[in-house]
Each structure stands twice: as C-alpha cells, then as structure tokens.
Design an enzyme around this catalytic site. Structure first.
Site, PDB file in Angstrom:
ATOM      1  N   ASN A 103      17.501 -19.887  43.518  1.00 23.53           N
ATOM      2  CA  ASN A 103      17.887 -21.112  44.684  1.00 23.53           C
ATOM      3  C   ASN A 103      18.259 -22.535  43.997  1.00 23.53           C
ATOM      4  O   ASN A 103      18.883 -23.148  44.626  1.00 23.53           O
ATOM      5  CB  ASN A 103      16.842 -21.131  45.598  1.00 23.53           C
ATOM      6  CG  ASN A 103      15.466 -21.613  44.846  1.00 23.53           C
ATOM      7  OD1 ASN A 103      15.246 -21.033  43.682  1.00 23.53           O
ATOM      8  ND2 ASN A 103      14.304 -22.533  45.390  1.00 23.53           N
ATOM      9  N   GLY A 157      21.310  -9.747  34.286  1.00 22.88           N
ATOM     10  CA  GLY A 157      21.097  -8.514  34.933  1.00 22.88           C
ATOM     11  C   GLY A 157      19.979  -8.511  36.124  1.00 22.88           C
ATOM     12  O   GLY A 157      19.493  -9.639  36.461  1.00 22.88           O
ATOM     13  N   THR A 158      19.581  -7.300  36.534  1.00 26.80           N
ATOM     14  CA  THR A 158      18.866  -7.184  37.551  1.00 26.80           C
ATOM     15  C   THR A 158      17.329  -7.274  37.126  1.00 26.80           C
ATOM     16  O   THR A 158      16.990  -6.838  35.994  1.00 26.80           O
ATOM     17  CB  THR A 158      18.972  -6.228  38.479  1.00 26.80           C
ATOM     18  OG1 THR A 158      18.693  -4.657  37.684  1.00 26.80           O
ATOM     19  CG2 THR A 158      20.394  -6.006  38.907  1.00 26.80           C
ATOM     20  N   GLY A 159      16.322  -7.504  38.375  1.00 24.08           N
ATOM     21  CA  GLY A 159      15.116  -7.572  37.976  1.00 24.08           C
ATOM     22  C   GLY A 159      14.435  -6.074  37.289  1.00 24.08           C
ATOM     23  O   GLY A 159      13.823  -5.941  36.370  1.00 24.08           O
ATOM     24  N   PRO A 160      14.801  -5.188  38.276  1.00 25.87           N
ATOM     25  CA  PRO A 160      14.234  -3.842  38.043  1.00 25.87           C
ATOM     26  C   PRO A 160      14.735  -3.332  36.256  1.00 25.87           C
ATOM     27  O   PRO A 160      13.992  -2.521  35.868  1.00 25.87           O
ATOM     28  CB  PRO A 160      14.920  -2.703  38.817  1.00 25.87           C
ATOM     29  CG  PRO A 160      15.111  -3.725  40.155  1.00 25.87           C
ATOM     30  CD  PRO A 160      15.389  -5.012  39.664  1.00 25.87           C
ATOM     31  N   ARG A 161      15.908  -3.673  36.178  1.00 24.69           N
ATOM     32  CA  ARG A 161      16.302  -3.109  34.630  1.00 24.69           C
ATOM     33  C   ARG A 161      15.943  -4.395  33.728  1.00 24.69           C
ATOM     34  O   ARG A 161      15.090  -3.887  32.883  1.00 24.69           O
ATOM     35  CB  ARG A 161      17.951  -2.988  34.840  1.00 24.69           C
ATOM     36  CG  ARG A 161      18.467  -1.607  35.466  1.00 24.69           C
ATOM     37  CD  ARG A 161      19.811  -1.552  35.413  1.00 24.69           C
ATOM     38  NE  ARG A 161      20.320  -1.650  34.054  1.00 24.69           N
ATOM     39  CZ  ARG A 161      20.800  -0.835  33.115  1.00 24.69           C
ATOM     40  NH1 ARG A 161      20.259   0.274  33.454  1.00 24.69           N
ATOM     41  NH2 ARG A 161      21.220  -1.114  32.089  1.00 24.69           N
ATOM     42  N   VAL A 162      16.511  -5.608  33.628  1.00 21.28           N
ATOM     43  CA  VAL A 162      16.474  -6.119  32.492  1.00 21.28           C
ATOM     44  C   VAL A 162      15.125  -6.996  32.694  1.00 21.28           C
ATOM     45  O   VAL A 162      14.397  -7.060  31.784  1.00 21.28           O
ATOM     46  CB  VAL A 162      17.539  -7.232  32.087  1.00 21.28           C
ATOM     47  CG1 VAL A 162      17.698  -8.134  33.539  1.00 21.28           C
ATOM     48  CG2 VAL A 162      17.586  -7.917  30.904  1.00 21.28           C
ATOM     49  N   GLY A 163      14.609  -7.484  33.730  1.00 25.70           N
ATOM     50  CA  GLY A 163      13.462  -8.241  33.938  1.00 25.70           C
ATOM     51  C   GLY A 163      12.320  -7.332  33.693  1.00 25.70           C
ATOM     52  O   GLY A 163      11.176  -7.975  33.084  1.00 25.70           O
ATOM     53  N   CYS A 235      11.472 -23.697  47.770  1.00 26.08           N
ATOM     54  CA  CYS A 235       9.986 -23.054  47.915  1.00 26.08           C
ATOM     55  C   CYS A 235       8.950 -24.292  48.549  1.00 26.08           C
ATOM     56  O   CYS A 235       7.955 -23.960  49.301  1.00 26.08           O
ATOM     57  CB  CYS A 235       9.465 -22.753  46.644  1.00 26.08           C
ATOM     58  SG  CYS A 235       8.983 -24.016  45.334  1.00 26.08           S
TER      59      CYS A 235
END
Length: 435
Positions: A103, A157-163, A235
């Site tokens: 954001n 990258g994405t959260g599930p992979r690189v995160g 937020c």
C-alpha cells in the site's frame, strides 16, 4: 498492426548486482487491469544467495562508525529526496529480513531499510510482488550512494515462496514485517523454532469518535480524508465512525455530501481524490463486504451500488470503487469487526462516553483512533481508556516521526519510528492534540 509494448522485466538485487530469475510472475496496472511488468518468482535459491551476500558484507559494514554509515544514508536520502538521517544511531545485530506491503511500497520499505543499515545490519528485503517497481528502481541508487555490495539485497516474489524462505532461514535472526494478521501468524510460526526477534506492524479497525461538541466544519472533511485516503488502503484509515446521537443525523447528511465530492479518477487526473485499488482480487474482497452489509439489512448511502462510476474506456477494466458509506449496521457485523482495507466506512450512533469506549474497544485490533471534541478533559479521559497505540484529537495523520509507532492487541508487536524502531515489546500510547 500496432506494435506490442515490451514489458519491463525486473531482476533481483543481490550482492550489489542485478540478477535474473528462472521464473517470473505478472504484475498488473490497477488502473487498467493490464499486465504492467514481470516480477521474479524467487524462492529458496535466491534467498540463500542473498543471505550469503549479506553474511559476507556484515563484518565490514557493522565495523564502520555510525558517522560513516550516516554519510551513506544521507546520500541515499539525497537521491530519494527524503530524510533518513534520523535513523543513524543504534546497535548492530546481524542480518535482518524486511518484508514490506503494497500500500505504501517505497515509503515503508525505506522506513525498514534505514534503521537496519544505520545500526550496522545487512538486510534482505522482500517487497510486495504487487508493487515491486519502486524497490527495483531504488536498487539502482544504492551503488551511487556508496552502499557496499551485500549490505542491501532485494529479492522479489510471493509470500509463500520467497517470504517463507526468508523468515524460516536460520541465519536471519530478525524479521520486520508490515502486513496482515494472518500472514503475521504464519511468520511467527515459521520463525519460532529459531527464536527470532520480530517486529509485526499489522492491521487496524480504527474508530473515530465524534462527540456532540465537535466542530463539524473541521471534523467532516478530516474524517472523509481519514476514511478514504489512498482508497482506504492505509492501516491508519478510519473504518468505524461513532457519532453522538444528538448530532448523528446532521453528521451523516453532511458526511455523505462531502464523500460524494471525492472524485475517483485515473493516475494522470490531478483532480482525482482516489485511484484504483491494488488488485482485482482485493477489489472483489472489498465489494463482498458491502454485499454482506446489505444482506444484514444495513443501508448503503453512497458509493458502491448507489452512485455511478465514470471512467475513460481504457480504464473500464481497472480496479476502481467509489467511496462507500454504510449506516444502520450492528457492532457484531463483519463490516464492523474485520479489516476491510478499502474505501468503506460505517457510521453508527452512540449515547455516552462509557458506551462508546466499550464499543470502540470491542474489536481485536488496536492501532489508531481519533477523538473529536472541544472538551479537553473528555479528550484525555477517553483517549486514556481506548485500546489503541495512537490517539489523535481533532485531527488525523499529524505525526512526529521521532515518536514510536505501533498498535496493541492484534495490531502487532514492536514499534517503528526514528529512535524506537526496535522497541518491540513496550506498549506506548501517544496523543497528538491539535492546538
């Protein structure tokens, strides 16, 4: 036949070099719904390379004097046209993992990088895959600013992979994350076996409390802005407005009139007050809350499903939504309990102080709140009892960046701010009073 526009291909920034990735994902332009660029779909291999680069850079960087590191920060600040000098006094730790949201992509990423490297850490940062271009552009400035290779590494990258590869890596002892509570729960679980130090700046369901002695000429425009700025994708945005009964109907009338004056428009339109939401998926999620409110018997006074959205033909597939005001809704509705993170706010009446304090505190979040009243004694009584990390009085988003920033309850742990970035576990409440 018109020529096909060549897509921008981002690369990871590891060890001071831009490196391609074996796999890429699409990133979309929210204003058109079209693919804008290709983002590396990184994973464990790229994180391992970044950790190695950060490990090699750490001894020399952490041994530099605070003054030397401050000079580098000042050069970055000059290049980015923002002041990062105030982060330059702290104690070095090790490698830090920094995960920033979509954001406020450059703002929040630099807020994490600056205190980390100023205190002698080396970092591996993962920007959101939805907003990666500004971080990629920033990487081009680091060498010019004199940042040694490996001190700042950016892995996309994405959260599930690189995160997940980052937060579970045993050689990254500190994680700073800004984002959603469900993701924070996952980070906490993955990092727990390594006893990592965490800073989690999470969501909010922020109330504005409007007493009958509020100055509505100031309150209404400020509360419209606090509800819908950046499409409600901040937020700190207000998503619940409690208005004292004696002025409730007048407030609602004027608030809806002011909301309807906010223009939803394309990025090139300087008269626009709001743009597109971040993604098609997020737009559908936000719209689903309005549908749920209607199904519960609530009234939608303006915005989604009530007013007409006007956009140029090229932007018809963009992720736009009108600012939406909901009334006649119960406190136990999901629209009053859950973080929507979009241009939707609920306005409800209340009778007295004790009642509204209890209702304002009845959600799991505790990030920010706003109190509108001309009575200073009331302001302090109410602010003291609100379960909120930050309370504004007769204003919104007026901030001193040296003050610690963070929430209570499910709004996170730790504090961010110029001098208290890693004061993780102290509950501090700050009250900003407009004179």
């Amino acid at each position: 036949m018109a020529a096909t526009k060549e897509l921008l291909m981002l690369e990871n920034f590891i060890g001071g070099k831009f490196l391609p990735c074996n796999s890429y994902i699409d990133s979309y332009d929210p204003s058109t719904g079209e693919v804008y660029c290709k983002v590396p779909n990184s994973g464990k291999e790229e994180i391992e390379a970044a950790v190695e680069a950060a490990r090699e850079a750490f001894p020399a960087w952490s041994s530099q004097s605070p003054q030397g590191r401050s000079q580098v920060l000042n050069r970055i600040a000059d290049l980015l046209e923002q002041s990062l000098e105030e982060f330059a006094q702290a104690e070095s730790k090790d490698q830090a993992g920094l995960i920033s949201p979509w954001n406020l992509p450059l703002y929040l990423l630099t807020w994490k990088i600056a205190p980390a490297i100023a205190s002698g850490n080396t970092v591996i940062a993962k920007p959101s895959e939805l907003t990666s271009v500004t971080a990629w552009m920033m990487c081009k400035l680091l060498d010019r600013a004199g940042v040694p290779p490996g001190v700042v590494n950016i892995v996309f990258g994405t959260g599930p992979r690189v995160g997940e590869a980052l937060v579970s890596h045993p050689e990254v002892p500190l994680i700073s994350f800004t984002g959603s509570q469900p993701t924070a729960e996952r980070i906490t679980m993955l990092s727990a076996p390594h006893c990592k130090k965490l800073s989690l700046e999470l969501g909010g369901k922020n109330p504005a409390i409007v007493f009958e002695d509020a100055v509505l000429e100031e309150c209404i425009p400020a509360t419209v802005r606090s509800s819908f700025a950046n499409q409600g994708e901040i937020c700190l945005c207000t998503s619940r407005i409690f208005v004292q009964n004696s002025i409730y109907h007048e407030f609602v009338k004027r608030f809806v009139e002011a909301t309807r004056k906010w223009k939803v428009g394309i990025p090139s339109d300087p008269s626009a007050s709001m743009g597109a939401l971040i993604s098609k998926t997020h737009l559908e999620k936000v719209r689903s809350y309005v549908k749920k409110a209607r199904a519960e018997g609530a009234q939608v006074l303006c915005g989604e499903g009530v007013d007409q959205l006007s956009l140029p033909p090229r932007n018809q597939a963009g992720y736009f939504m009108l600012p939406t005001v909901i009334t006649d809704i119960k406190d136990d509705s999901c629209c009053m309990k859950e973080e929507i993170f979009g241009p939707v706010t609920c306005v409800v009446p209340f009778d007295n102080e004790e009642e509204v304090i209890q209702r304002a505190n009845s959600v799991k979040y505790g990030l920010a709140a706003t109190v509108w009243s001309s009575n200073v004694g009331r302001v302090h009584r109410v602010a003291k009892k609100l379960q909120s990390g930050l309370v504004w009085t007769n204003c919104w988003l007026i901030r001193e960046l040296n003050l610690p920033f963070g929430g209570m309850k499910s709004s996170g742990i730790g504090r961010e701010g110029a001098k208290d970035s890693y004061d993780f576990f102290t509950e501090i409440k700050t009250i900003t009073v407009k004179h």
